[in-house]
Design a protein around this motif. Structure first.
Motif, PDB file in Angstrom:
ATOM      1  N   LYS A  36       5.137   5.375 -15.499  1.00 40.25           N
ATOM      2  CA  LYS A  36       6.188   5.117 -14.508  1.00 40.25           C
ATOM      3  C   LYS A  36       7.483   5.872 -14.772  1.00 40.25           C
ATOM      4  O   LYS A  36       8.223   6.158 -13.852  1.00 40.25           O
TER       5      LYS A  36
ATOM      6  N   PHE B 131       7.261   3.163   7.306  1.00 40.71           N
ATOM      7  CA  PHE B 131       7.941   2.533   6.183  1.00 40.71           C
ATOM      8  C   PHE B 131       9.270   1.882   6.582  1.00 40.71           C
ATOM      9  O   PHE B 131       9.983   1.371   5.716  1.00 40.71           O
TER      10      PHE B 131
ATOM     11  N   GLU C 184       7.576   7.518  -4.198  1.00 41.29           N
ATOM     12  CA  GLU C 184       7.991   6.127  -4.411  1.00 41.29           C
ATOM     13  C   GLU C 184       7.519   5.222  -3.261  1.00 41.29           C
ATOM     14  O   GLU C 184       7.114   4.080  -3.493  1.00 41.29           O
ATOM     15  N   LEU C 185       7.560   5.724  -2.039  1.00 35.51           N
ATOM     16  CA  LEU C 185       7.080   4.938  -0.900  1.00 35.51           C
ATOM     17  C   LEU C 185       5.579   4.662  -1.023  1.00 35.51           C
ATOM     18  O   LEU C 185       5.128   3.541  -0.765  1.00 35.51           O
TER      19      LEU C 185
ATOM     20  N   ILE D 120       3.822   4.539  -3.798  1.00 33.03           N
ATOM     21  CA  ILE D 120       3.614   3.596  -4.907  1.00 33.03           C
ATOM     22  C   ILE D 120       3.969   2.176  -4.469  1.00 33.03           C
ATOM     23  O   ILE D 120       3.229   1.232  -4.746  1.00 33.03           O
ATOM     24  N   ARG D 121       5.090   2.020  -3.785  1.00 34.19           N
ATOM     25  CA  ARG D 121       5.472   0.680  -3.296  1.00 34.19           C
ATOM     26  C   ARG D 121       4.430   0.106  -2.356  1.00 34.19           C
ATOM     27  O   ARG D 121       4.111  -1.085  -2.410  1.00 34.19           O
ATOM     28  N   GLU D 122       3.894   0.961  -1.479  1.00 30.91           N
ATOM     29  CA  GLU D 122       2.864   0.492  -0.545  1.00 30.91           C
ATOM     30  C   GLU D 122       1.599   0.085  -1.290  1.00 30.91           C
ATOM     31  O   GLU D 122       0.982  -0.928  -0.958  1.00 30.91           O
TER      32      GLU D 122
ATOM     33  N   GLU E  19       1.492  -1.077  -4.339  1.00 29.49           N
ATOM     34  CA  GLU E  19       1.803  -2.341  -5.002  1.00 29.49           C
ATOM     35  C   GLU E  19       1.853  -3.495  -4.008  1.00 29.49           C
ATOM     36  O   GLU E  19       1.401  -4.598  -4.295  1.00 29.49           O
ATOM     37  N   ARG E  20       2.392  -3.239  -2.818  1.00 32.24           N
ATOM     38  CA  ARG E  20       2.460  -4.265  -1.788  1.00 32.24           C
ATOM     39  C   ARG E  20       1.063  -4.711  -1.376  1.00 32.24           C
ATOM     40  O   ARG E  20       0.781  -5.901  -1.197  1.00 32.24           O
TER      41      ARG E  20
END
Length: 101
Positions: A36, A77, A90-91, A93-95, A97-98
């Motif tokens: 990370k 997004f 980053e978008l 990765i966040r998606e 994780e979501r």
């Protein structure tokens, strides 16, 4: 990491599977999730080495994969700011994780 889920996200974002950038994005997300704190420059160098390319070609291939569809990506997004490779990474990765939740 669930590679299939990432492929689904890229498909939803209309990232074309037949581009170098598609493969690069999958590998970039995998590497970033494993480390990370990896800096974007280090990531580009690792991708260049893995795909027998160079830093600038990697950066361009990543950018080219999504630039044709920026407005749709911003809507997807719910963002209203510019998208760079770092932001897009980053978008994604966040998606990822979501979707694990």
């Amino acid at each position: 990491m669930d590679k299939r889920e990432l492929e689904n996200i890229l498909d939803e974002l209309k990232i074309k599977i037949n581009t170098k950038g598609y493969k690069y994005w999958i590998t970039a997300v995998e590497k970033k999730l494993k480390s990370k704190d990896m800096k974007i420059g280090t990531l580009y160098r690792e991708l260049a080495k893995e795909f027998n390319s160079n830093y600038s070609r990697v950066e361009r291939a990543l950018r080219s994969a999504y630039t044709h569809n920026i407005i749709m990506i911003q809507e997807y997004f719910s963002i209203d700011y510019g998208i760079s490779n770092t932001v897009f990474l980053e978008l994604l990765i966040r998606e990822m994780e979501r979707r694990k939740m």
